[in-house]
Each structure stands twice: as C-alpha cells, then as structure tokens.
Design a protein around this motif. Structure first.
Motif, PDB file in Angstrom:
ATOM      1  N   ASN A  62       0.807  -1.210   0.000  1.00  0.00           N
ATOM      2  CA  ASN A  62       0.000   0.000   0.000  1.00  0.00           C
ATOM      3  C   ASN A  62       0.845   1.267   0.000  1.00  0.00           C
ATOM      4  O   ASN A  62       0.381   2.321  -0.404  1.00  0.00           O
ATOM      5  CB  ASN A  62      -0.952  -0.017   1.196  1.00  0.00           C
ATOM      6  N   GLN A  63       2.102   1.159   0.398  1.00  0.00           N
ATOM      7  CA  GLN A  63       2.986   2.328   0.406  1.00  0.00           C
ATOM      8  C   GLN A  63       3.406   2.743  -1.004  1.00  0.00           C
ATOM      9  O   GLN A  63       4.077   3.756  -1.179  1.00  0.00           O
ATOM     10  CB  GLN A  63       4.219   2.063   1.270  1.00  0.00           C
ATOM     11  N   THR A  97      -0.647   9.942   8.957  1.00  0.00           N
ATOM     12  CA  THR A  97      -1.785   9.086   8.577  1.00  0.00           C
ATOM     13  C   THR A  97      -1.310   7.778   7.966  1.00  0.00           C
ATOM     14  O   THR A  97      -1.938   6.738   8.158  1.00  0.00           O
ATOM     15  CB  THR A  97      -2.745   9.787   7.594  1.00  0.00           C
ATOM     16  N   ARG A  98      -0.189   7.808   7.264  1.00  0.00           N
ATOM     17  CA  ARG A  98       0.362   6.580   6.682  1.00  0.00           C
ATOM     18  C   ARG A  98       0.895   5.661   7.771  1.00  0.00           C
ATOM     19  O   ARG A  98       0.753   4.436   7.689  1.00  0.00           O
ATOM     20  CB  ARG A  98       1.479   6.896   5.668  1.00  0.00           C
ATOM     21  N   HIS A 101      -2.169   4.201   9.431  1.00  0.00           N
ATOM     22  CA  HIS A 101      -2.759   3.213   8.519  1.00  0.00           C
ATOM     23  C   HIS A 101      -1.960   1.914   8.556  1.00  0.00           C
ATOM     24  O   HIS A 101      -2.525   0.828   8.704  1.00  0.00           O
ATOM     25  CB  HIS A 101      -2.803   3.787   7.099  1.00  0.00           C
ATOM     26  N   TYR A 105      -2.988  -1.754   9.997  1.00  0.00           N
ATOM     27  CA  TYR A 105      -2.935  -2.885   9.060  1.00  0.00           C
ATOM     28  C   TYR A 105      -2.192  -4.077   9.654  1.00  0.00           C
ATOM     29  O   TYR A 105      -2.638  -5.217   9.540  1.00  0.00           O
ATOM     30  CB  TYR A 105      -2.244  -2.457   7.769  1.00  0.00           C
ATOM     31  N   ARG A 114      -8.657   1.588   9.836  1.00  0.00           N
ATOM     32  CA  ARG A 114      -7.723   1.648   8.707  1.00  0.00           C
ATOM     33  C   ARG A 114      -8.261   2.575   7.627  1.00  0.00           C
ATOM     34  O   ARG A 114      -7.517   3.402   7.080  1.00  0.00           O
ATOM     35  CB  ARG A 114      -7.521   0.224   8.158  1.00  0.00           C
ATOM     36  N   TYR A 118      -6.661   6.031   6.089  1.00  0.00           N
ATOM     37  CA  TYR A 118      -6.429   6.139   4.645  1.00  0.00           C
ATOM     38  C   TYR A 118      -7.141   7.361   4.074  1.00  0.00           C
ATOM     39  O   TYR A 118      -6.560   8.147   3.321  1.00  0.00           O
ATOM     40  CB  TYR A 118      -6.915   4.871   3.937  1.00  0.00           C
TER      41      TYR A 118
END
Length: 143
Positions: A62-63, A97-98, A101, A105, A114, A118
């Motif tokens: 997701n990164q 926020t990342r 998230h 996760y 989550r 996001y």
C-alpha cells in the motif's frame, strides 16, 4: 522553508516503507521456517500466507499507491519554491496518517480505523495538491 524541513517527512515516509519491508520479510520468513507454509505454496501468489504475514505484505504494498503522489509532489514543490510551512505541516500530517494506517494494518487490521486513516491521508494529500496547483497558477515561477 529549508530543504531539510521539506524533505524530513519524505525521509520519514521512506523509513516507514523500509520498516514495513523488514516486518513483512520477518513475518514471511518466520512462517516458512516454522513450516506454516512451503515456499512452493507461495511462489506464484499470496493466498497461502497466514493473515499476519499477508497483512504486513498488504501494508508494504500500500505504500506504493497513495504515497506515489506524495513522492511526486514534494520535489515539484521544492523545485518551484512553493513549499512553505503549511506544506511541511500537511506533509507531516500525511506521513502520520500513513504510519497510523500501516500500524492498524499490521496489528488489529480493524477496517473502519484503517479506512479512516487512509481517507484522512488521501484528503490531506488532495489538499496539498490543490494548494500547490493554485499557487502555481496564481503566482507562476519563471522556469
């Protein structure tokens, strides 16, 4: 703003990516070593990984989705001298926020939490792009 201040959130985001890479690698290696999955079971796909290993892999993967827009924006803002204190604060909020998230996760994987992290990151990043675009069109640079 200084280059250091502008790039610090980028370095933090890159650090997060490497932390998740090693987390994923450790989770996968542990499963393979404990014979929880055979390498041949996962050589062509991800379905055989147990949930913790897959969660780490998904968080890592997701990164390379939303943060790509962040990684594109920062050098543009730096080059055009449109990165100011507001930009840096928003960049840090995006990175936070990342981190949240990714943390959700790889731990509880509670989808509503989550998703909120996001969505918050996406909105902050959208705001950063809108502000940047407005600044470019209102006060263009002579490049």
């Amino acid at each position: 703003m200084t280059v250091r201040a502008i790039l610090a959130p980028v370095f933090a985001q890159v650090l997060l990516i490497f932390v998740l890479l090693f987390w994923m690698g450790g989770a996968r290696l542990g499963v393979v070593r404990s014979k929880g999955v055979r390498a041949t079971d996962v050589s062509m796909g991800e379905r055989a990984w147990p949930a913790p290993a897959q969660q780490a892999a998904n968080a890592f993967s997701n990164q390379f989705e939303l943060p790509v827009l962040f990684f594109a924006l920062v050098p543009l803002a730096l080059y055009t001298k449109k990165a100011d204190l507001l930009f840096v604060v928003l960049a840090w909020i995006f990175v936070a926020t990342r981190v949240i998230h990714a943390g959700v996760y790889v731990t509880s994987n509670h989808v509503p939490h989550r998703f909120r992290a996001y969505a918050a990151g996406a909105l902050v990043l959208l705001l950063m792009w809108v502000i940047f675009a407005v600044r470019i069109f209102i006060a263009p640079i002579g490049i």
